[in-house]
Design an enzyme around this catalytic site. Sequence first.
Site, mmCIF file in Angstrom:
data_model
loop_
_atom_site.group_PDB
_atom_site.id
_atom_site.type_symbol
_atom_site.label_atom_id
_atom_site.label_comp_id
_atom_site.label_asym_id
_atom_site.label_seq_id
_atom_site.Cartn_x
_atom_site.Cartn_y
_atom_site.Cartn_z
ATOM 1 N N ARG A 2 -83.179 29.090 -98.350
ATOM 2 C CA ARG A 2 -82.064 28.309 -97.527
ATOM 3 C C ARG A 2 -81.099 29.308 -97.128
ATOM 4 O O ARG A 2 -80.345 30.152 -98.047
ATOM 5 C CB ARG A 2 -81.426 27.311 -98.615
ATOM 6 C CG ARG A 2 -80.266 26.568 -97.891
ATOM 7 C CD ARG A 2 -79.441 25.607 -98.856
ATOM 8 N NE ARG A 2 -78.290 24.834 -98.535
ATOM 9 C CZ ARG A 2 -77.353 25.486 -98.261
ATOM 10 N NH1 ARG A 2 -77.000 26.858 -98.906
ATOM 11 N NH2 ARG A 2 -75.953 24.884 -97.722
ATOM 12 N N LYS A 22 -74.341 34.939 -101.322
ATOM 13 C CA LYS A 22 -73.659 34.328 -102.429
ATOM 14 C C LYS A 22 -72.876 35.188 -103.386
ATOM 15 O O LYS A 22 -73.197 36.683 -103.038
ATOM 16 C CB LYS A 22 -74.517 33.748 -103.436
ATOM 17 C CG LYS A 22 -74.718 32.306 -102.806
ATOM 18 C CD LYS A 22 -75.501 31.369 -103.866
ATOM 19 C CE LYS A 22 -75.835 29.974 -102.918
ATOM 20 N NZ LYS A 22 -76.538 28.926 -103.798
HETATM 21 C C1 8Y7 Z 1 -77.379 25.569 -102.452
HETATM 22 C C2 8Y7 Z 1 -77.259 24.385 -101.647
HETATM 23 C C3 8Y7 Z 1 -75.282 25.501 -101.391
HETATM 24 C C4 8Y7 Z 1 -78.250 26.238 -102.769
HETATM 25 C C5 8Y7 Z 1 -79.519 23.977 -102.232
HETATM 26 C C6 8Y7 Z 1 -73.914 28.294 -100.492
HETATM 27 C C7 8Y7 Z 1 -75.599 22.876 -100.716
HETATM 28 C C8 8Y7 Z 1 -73.246 27.082 -101.359
HETATM 29 N N1 8Y7 Z 1 -76.127 26.230 -102.123
HETATM 30 N N2 8Y7 Z 1 -78.614 23.636 -101.733
HETATM 31 N N3 8Y7 Z 1 -76.122 24.290 -101.359
HETATM 32 N N4 8Y7 Z 1 -79.392 25.120 -102.869
HETATM 33 N N5 8Y7 Z 1 -80.603 23.319 -102.495
HETATM 34 O O1 8Y7 Z 1 -73.531 28.992 -100.695
HETATM 35 O O2 8Y7 Z 1 -78.470 27.192 -103.416
HETATM 36 O O3 8Y7 Z 1 -74.540 28.011 -99.678
HETATM 37 S S1 8Y7 Z 1 -73.696 25.260 -100.885
#
Ligand code: 8Y7
Length: 291
Positions: free
Chosen positions: A259, A224
């Site tokens: 994640r 990020k």
């Molecule tokens: C997150 C996310 C994204 C996160 C959850 C990226 C879909 C942006 N970030 N879902 N999604 N938490 N739960 O850089 O931090 O992955 S998208």
Amino acid sequence: MHLWQLATQTLTIGERPLVMGIVNVTPDSFSDGGRFFGGDAAIAHGLELVRQGADLLDIGGESTRPGATPVPLEEELARVVPVVEALARQATVPISVDTSKAEVARQCLERGGAIINDVTALTGDPEMIGVARQSGAGVVLMHMQGTPQTMQKDPQYRDPVGDLLRYFRGRLKACAAAGIDRERLVIDPGIGFGKTLQHTLTQLARLEEFQRLGRPVLLGVSRKGFIGQVLGRPRGERLIGSLAVLCYAVARGAVQVVRVHDVSETREAVTLCGKIREFRKQRKRGKEAND
Ligand code: 8Y7
């Protein structure tokens, strides 16, 4: 120890967090170098992440990157449903669907999906809370200030942790009122979703405070922007930064699900952090027995 109830099984989470592997089915997901768009490539990528040790997969067809344009329903369905269906059949791990559209969630859960990962915490689509209740699926309630189109334009908090705690208490209450068992819910501070660098660093420094809510915490920091801001690295060179943040959080017992894009590396790092925490716990128990 935490339990997370899904439709057909209950996950047990110990000192090592579960590793959720990211599978993007978006042509604009340049964090994977644009390699994994298109259904077949996404399915192959998901299976590879399971081979690398993913405990869960998160399938997404709508980029929530700051400034990204929304994807029409039919397009998101066409991208995501076949991939969820194939991975639910072929992969051995629960499949999460990253969507804020009720119809996408409904069709994916019908075809074997087990978790709704909704960046609007079930507030973006009025039908979503009903779909969640009926399915019995697990739900990730993520915090976001604003919308992906506007969220990084001057976000403001009175207290970047206290405000989120209040928000989550409200969402947990709304879910309870709608008939969604608390055991199905996981909370997520939504790193980078309407947060300045200072907000993010404060939220990470105080991450263990979210344990007060009594539910597992999911953390998404993989590659990020804030890592780039601190280290001056482009997206493709943020793995070490991502692992450092996760280890800091795991060492404090502040995270139960991570994640990530880089599953094998993450799994190694968090396994070691988790092992050390197990020994810390054993030592504490021994001390108590000697008191
Ligand atoms: C997150 C996310 C994204 C996160 C959850 C990226 C879909 C942006 N970030 N879902 N999604 N938490 N739960 O850089 O931090 O992955 S998208």
